[in-house]
Design an enzyme around this catalytic site. Structure first.
Site, PDB file in Angstrom:
ATOM      1  N   HIS A  81       1.006  -1.282   0.203  1.00 51.78           N
ATOM      2  CA  HIS A  81       0.013   0.021   0.021  1.00 51.78           C
ATOM      3  C   HIS A  81       0.961   1.429   0.101  1.00 51.78           C
ATOM      4  CE1 HIS A  81      -3.658   2.485   0.731  1.00 51.78           C
ATOM      5  NE2 HIS A  81      -2.759   2.895   1.900  1.00 51.78           N
TER       6      HIS A  81
ATOM      7  N   ASP B 293      -6.108  -8.875   5.737  1.00 49.90           N
ATOM      8  CA  ASP B 293      -6.940  -9.536   6.816  1.00 49.90           C
ATOM      9  C   ASP B 293      -8.417  -9.097   6.244  1.00 49.90           C
ATOM     10  OD1 ASP B 293      -6.646  -7.218   9.684  1.00 49.90           O
ATOM     11  OD2 ASP B 293      -7.220  -7.062   7.541  1.00 49.90           O
TER      12      ASP B 293
HETATM   13  C1  GRF Z   1       1.167   0.666  -6.136  1.00 56.73           C
HETATM   14  O1  GRF Z   1       1.698   1.809  -5.601  1.00 56.73           O
HETATM   15  C2  GRF Z   1       0.319   0.026  -5.107  1.00 56.73           C
HETATM   16  O2  GRF Z   1       0.704   0.173  -4.031  1.00 56.73           O
HETATM   17  C3  GRF Z   1      -0.855   0.790  -5.276  1.00 56.73           C
HETATM   18  O3  GRF Z   1      -0.880   0.872  -6.776  1.00 56.73           O
HETATM   19  C4  GRF Z   1       0.403   0.891  -7.103  1.00 56.73           C
HETATM   20  C5  GRF Z   1       0.406   0.128  -8.377  1.00 56.73           C
HETATM   21  O4  GRF Z   1       1.384   0.067  -9.045  1.00 56.73           O
HETATM   22  N1  GRF Z   1      -2.051   0.154  -4.721  1.00 56.73           N
HETATM   23  P1  GRF Z   1       2.181  -1.343 -10.044  1.00 56.73           P
HETATM   24  O5  GRF Z   1       0.567  -1.553 -10.970  1.00 56.73           O
HETATM   25  O6  GRF Z   1       2.538  -2.294  -9.290  1.00 56.73           O
HETATM   26  O7  GRF Z   1       2.784  -0.272 -10.803  1.00 56.73           O
END
Ligand code: GRF
Length: 205
Positions: free
Chosen positions: A111, A143
């Site tokens: 995240h 979770d």
């Molecule tokens: C990542 O920063 C993830 O944490 C967020 O969206 C981005 C996805 O990037 N939820 P990618 O698709 O892996 O380039």
């Protein structure tokens, strides 16, 4: 160990895993990506799987009568590859009860904010809007909440003067640089050493 990676977009976290495995070899890294799943078609993440000769599947909510049916379909699609670990890397759907019943404790999510601050789909923008001086990324086990599972690792990214809500993408890119490294490191450790969960702690021997 067998990994199934779930994506919804550009898939650069997936690519970081693929590059690490290709560079070190699946043996040394401790895992291989056996399939890539997405909640939508036509995304770079799926093209990255194709480029690496890895099977992929698309499981769209709108192809199912309701959310529970989609949850079941996604669970079955992932289960077909018999993963040891599922990695949600930019997967933009909340995993359902059936999925977590099947893979709970073995689903890793990344995240782009320092949880528990700024959970949800707009962590980067929300942090900027709040006016934080540092933000970052969190790798955690999934979770049944939204971005609430036990935290495994976090990385800090400074917010600078030039960062603005409009320029959220620039900060997100700096976060993703840290995030990709963190995810590759955590997934490799989980794959090689295993883990157990004690309350809100994830213990990796
Ligand atoms: C990542 O920063 C993830 O944490 C967020 O969206 C981005 C996805 O990037 N939820 P990618 O698709 O892996 O380039």
């Amino acid at each position: 160990k067998r990994l199934v990676v779930l994506v919804s977009g550009s898939g650069t976290n997936l690519q970081a895993l693929l590059d690490a495995i290709a560079g070190q070899g699946a043996e040394r890294y401790g895992a291989e990506v056996v399939a890539v799943g997405a909640d939508r078609g036509g995304i770079a993440g799926l093209r990255r799987a194709e480029g690496a000769g890895i099977p992929s599947f698309v499981c769209r909510v709108k192809d199912h009568p309701d959310r529970a049916a989609w949850d079941r379909a996604l669970t079955e699609a992932v289960a077909a590859y018999e993963p040891d670990l599922v990695v949600s890397a930019g997967f933009m759907k909340i995993l359902g009860k059936e999925f977590l019943a099947r893979f709970g404790g073995r689903v890793v999510n990344t995240h782009p904010a320092l949880l528990p601050s700024f959970p949800g789909a707009h962590g980067v923008r929300d942090a900027l809007a709040y006016g934080v001086k540092v933000t970052g990324c969190t790798v955690h086990l999934v979770d049944d909440g939204v971005d609430t599972g036990p935290i495994i690792a976090q990385g800090v990214v400074e917010v600078v003067e030039e960062d603005s809500v409009e320029g959220e993408a620039a900060l997100h890119e700096r976060i993703k640089d840290v995030e990709r490294t963190l995810l590759v490191e955590v997934v490799g450790r989980l794959a090689r050493d295993g883990h157990r969960i004690e309350g809100r702690k994830v213990l990796i021997p």
